[in-house]
Design an enzyme around this catalytic site. Structure first.
Site, PDB file in Angstrom:
ATOM      1  CD  GLU B 258      -8.668 -89.311 140.192  1.00 48.47           C
ATOM      2  OE1 GLU B 258      -8.126 -90.333 139.724  1.00 48.47           O
ATOM      3  OE2 GLU B 258      -8.605 -88.195 139.650  1.00 48.47           O
ATOM      4  CG  HIS B 261      -8.955 -93.320 136.766  1.00 46.62           C
ATOM      5  ND1 HIS B 261      -8.829 -93.601 135.431  1.00 46.62           N
ATOM      6  CD2 HIS B 261      -9.026 -91.962 136.853  1.00 46.62           C
ATOM      7  CE1 HIS B 261      -8.815 -92.469 134.732  1.00 46.62           C
ATOM      8  NE2 HIS B 261      -8.938 -91.455 135.572  1.00 46.62           N
TER       9      HIS B 261
END
Lengths: 493, 493
Positions: B258, B261
């Site tokens: 994550e 991202h």
């Protein structure tokens, strides 16, 4: 059909409000530091879209065309109509001018307070007072321009009623305060800053908020923020914040204060969900609930009879050598002080009366902005026998005036008064009175939902007082409460 | 003037999107349970208002009238124009029908998965496939209806290109997988579930996300949720979530995934703030960043050479008796399995290829929905040598199809392929390559910002690949990477 369209539109406005509220809560409790600038733009967009959506002419047409055929819908049309009238009375240019001026005054106030330099704040405060006066004229009033502003926070309340009630309160509690400050006080207040780990303060306050006051994690949560507040995005999504410091009562009683606000919002009837009726009736009625939990219940002897052992279990260093009675006395210390937010039950209202009197004089023009510190200090001396060493601890201490909030302060004391008036009425029921003696507040809570909470904004503050207690707001029960409680604590009976 | 109006409007749409995003993040991470129903209504309102605001004819006029006089504004007009065209191609009735069908299919899928009862899901999935086909027709395409759907997630990518790349990938990695599964494996994988307190997992993963990958609390935060995700409300307000379980790599590598991202969103040029350009170019390019952090960097030997001691300091029970080399092997276990989200680097893409091939066949009509389990199981056997014991662990495992997400799956593998293609290009710079060997990723991050992140949506995925690596997407670097890495780990050289 138009009732359905109106409901749909008000639902959208409510949802935008919830989104804006969440953005604000997030900003105070979760948001990374660097996100502030863009968040400000995002919140401005939401406020603008919401205002646009609500004030467009179609809302007015829907309100006119709506044919409510039941009490629920009638309240919606009435409350939304009131809001619409207010919102459309202020021209966009005026609102924008006010927003700009607030922003400038806010920054000027921060600097002025930091440097304790009132003179630098004078032009900004003058501007805010001029705008407040113009706002009152735009909104309209019958007797006093103050009424138009007060009405924003305490619908249908009048300056004249506040004056009368406050005069009574002042005349009957100032002698009590004098007697208390003259009394011998052997209590040991160092217990209020004994070691109590911050995480344990928070956890204890939150657990008891659930056990005692019914605020449960299924529909509520607790976070930390610099300034404690309550907000909510539906009656099943209540958020309170607290802050922790060495003076542990700040966290405990602060949490229970916000719990009172939250449980009020929880109690509003579900049928008004996503409508403008679905909020507390006023700031004053709201404060009556938070103050009731914080002071009338949590600062009572029965409360500590019940919860002393639980406190001792999580904070043995705090309770060492104490019992429920000594703890009760310690958390009820009366001491005139310069700062409103630190004031006890007896002195608090003098901080408010002072501000109310100054606001009236400023609005009437009998007091000039530049003479404010002098007037402030004189009243502080008169009421509390203190003179601020500087304006930061005096006239500059509160954010309200810099934010254009004139007519807001009285609601704090109106709430204090109403809290006791409501509690005394509730205690007419023997089961409620007996419950309170055991710190079992379930019967009281049910009474509050029935007589106060459920109505949301469908009743005006005075109607709520009348309906729940049989009379409009009066200082009487509060004065009696202060005498009973503090004559006991200070041995003045 | 109209450029300014367009910017203002796009800013409002972006702000509503941020509010909706915050509501969604809050729902997954903070919100009290009972708030779900009203939150659903609130989120629907925001989505509706945002769609209304963006698709109203005025946007079309502003887009036509806009005269961008610089590259920044040109990209805004181009990307907003693309979005506007797509958004206005689908009639409101179609979108509403799709939303209703998705909702029904979602609940049907939950039940079907719970009971492993594919038959009960057939009519719902059939409906979603019919809608997908109609959606493709409404959106338009040149060669294959799949292109219209793929374009929603991977702009300008074509099914034909995916087919070619996937065929190459399959043909060259299936033999490698066979060799790996046939190889002797003496590693001790029980270390992957050794005691690692959940709070420590989270804290370690988050601290290293800052130290190694630059994701810092000044502009980002970490929370827990049932399914990990990244979201953001501006490039200075990044939110990642993680989940903790006994299998501690889920938290660590999930957090770093994550983080990839998040750092992509962080790197988009600030000049596009509050415009539709200000997001990653596609799901595939996004996945290239998350997979790079998670697998190419965090599952590398240099990473653990650098961070093994830090792990040992917080989780001594995990590292007992290990060194960086044995840990590196353990976290790179290759094992064919039934569940996509648990798959390793070598087997993962076979899960995706299988889904892509089935989606194509369904859309072309050569495969009937009711025959899907059989086709699924046959391909699982062909690729991974496994047959699901039931459909819950087979065709029903993923949420995507029930949500109408056809054309979404390939982006996972496109991201895997692009991650290596980009990393190899970056490593042409000696300083970057040397940094990676020391687990010092600052030079690499700067290269990624320069060559990928900054462009946001102003470049198409293939343009980004071309610009950063000199060629469009190819399986070549990924195949080579897998061989090098896993022939090493499994002693197959």
């Amino acid at each position: 059909m138009s009732m359905e369209q109106l409901r749909r539109k008000l639902g959208q406005v409510s949802d935008l409000g919830a989104a804006a509220g969440l953005m604000s809560w997030d900003q105070e409790t979760q948001m990374p530091r660097e996100a502030a600038r863009v968040r400000g733009l995002q919140m401005a967009t939401l406020a603008g879209l919401s205002h646009e959506l609500f004030t467009d002419p179609q809302t007015g047409e829907l309100l006119k065309a709506a044919q409510p055929d039941n009490e629920t819908d009638r309240a919606i049309v009435q409350v939304a109509g009131r809001d619409f009238e207010k919102a459309t009375k202020l021209p966009t240019e005026f609102v924008e001018e006010q927003t700009r001026a607030e922003n400038e005054a806010h920054h000027a106030w921060i600097d002025a307070r930091k440097n304790s330099d009132f003179a630098s704040f004078v032009p900004y405060l003058q501007k805010m007072m001029d705008l407040a006066r113009r706002q009152a004229d735009l909104l309209g009033y019958e007797d006093h321009p103050y009424d138009a502003l007060l009405d924003l926070y305490e619908p249908a309340m009048k300056a004249e009623q506040v004056k009368t009630v406050f005069a009574d309160l002042r005349d009957r509690t100032l002698p009590l305060l004098r007697r208390i400050t003259a009394a011998a006080d052997a209590a040991d207040y160092s217990v209020l800053t004994r070691a109590f780990p911050f995480a344990d303060q928070k956890a204890f306050a939150w657990r008891i908020a659930g056990e005692a006051f019914g605020l449960r994690p299924d529909f509520a949560r607790q976070d930390e923020s610099a300034h404690p507040f309550q907000t909510n995005f539906s009656r099943s999504d209540l958020r309170i914040t607290t802050r922790t410091e060495e003076y542990w009562p700040a966290c405990l009683f602060g949490t229970w204060h916000e719990s009172g606000h939250a449980m009020y919002e929880r109690g509003v009837a579900e049928k008004w969900e996503r409508t403008p009726v679905s909020r507390g009736a006023s700031l004053g009625v709201h404060e009556s609930q938070s103050r009731m939990f914080e002071n009338l219940l949590a600062r009572s002897q029965p409360f500590w009879n019940r919860y002393f052992d639980e406190l001792a279990a999580v904070a043995p260093a705090v309770t060492a050598g104490l019992d429920a009675a000594t703890l009760y006395k310690a958390v009820n210390r009366v001491q005139p002080s310069l700062i409103r937010v630190e004031a006890d039950e007896v002195t608090y209202n003098f901080h408010i009366m002072l501000r109310f009197e100054l606001e009236l004089a400023l609005l009437e023009g009998s007091l000039k902005v530049q003479d404010l510190p002098e007037a402030w200090n004189a009243k502080m001396q008169e009421y509390l026998g203190l003179t601020p060493p500087n304006d930061a601890q005096g006239v500059l201490q509160d954010i309200h005036w810099s934010a254009g909030l004139i007519g807001y302060f009285p609601t704090y004391s109106l709430g204090n008064l109403l809290s006791v008036q409501l509690l005394e009425a509730a205690k007419q029921d023997a089961a409620i009175a007996a419950g309170i003696e055991q710190a079992n507040y379930a019967p009281l809570l049910a009474w509050l939902v029935e007589n106060v909470h459920q109505y949301g904004r469908s009743r005006l503050p005075n109607e709520i007082a009348q309906g729940a207690t049989g009379r409009t707001l009066t200082a009487d029960p509060y004065v009696k409460y202060l005498h009973d409680k503090y004559e006991g604590i200070y041995g003045l009976k």
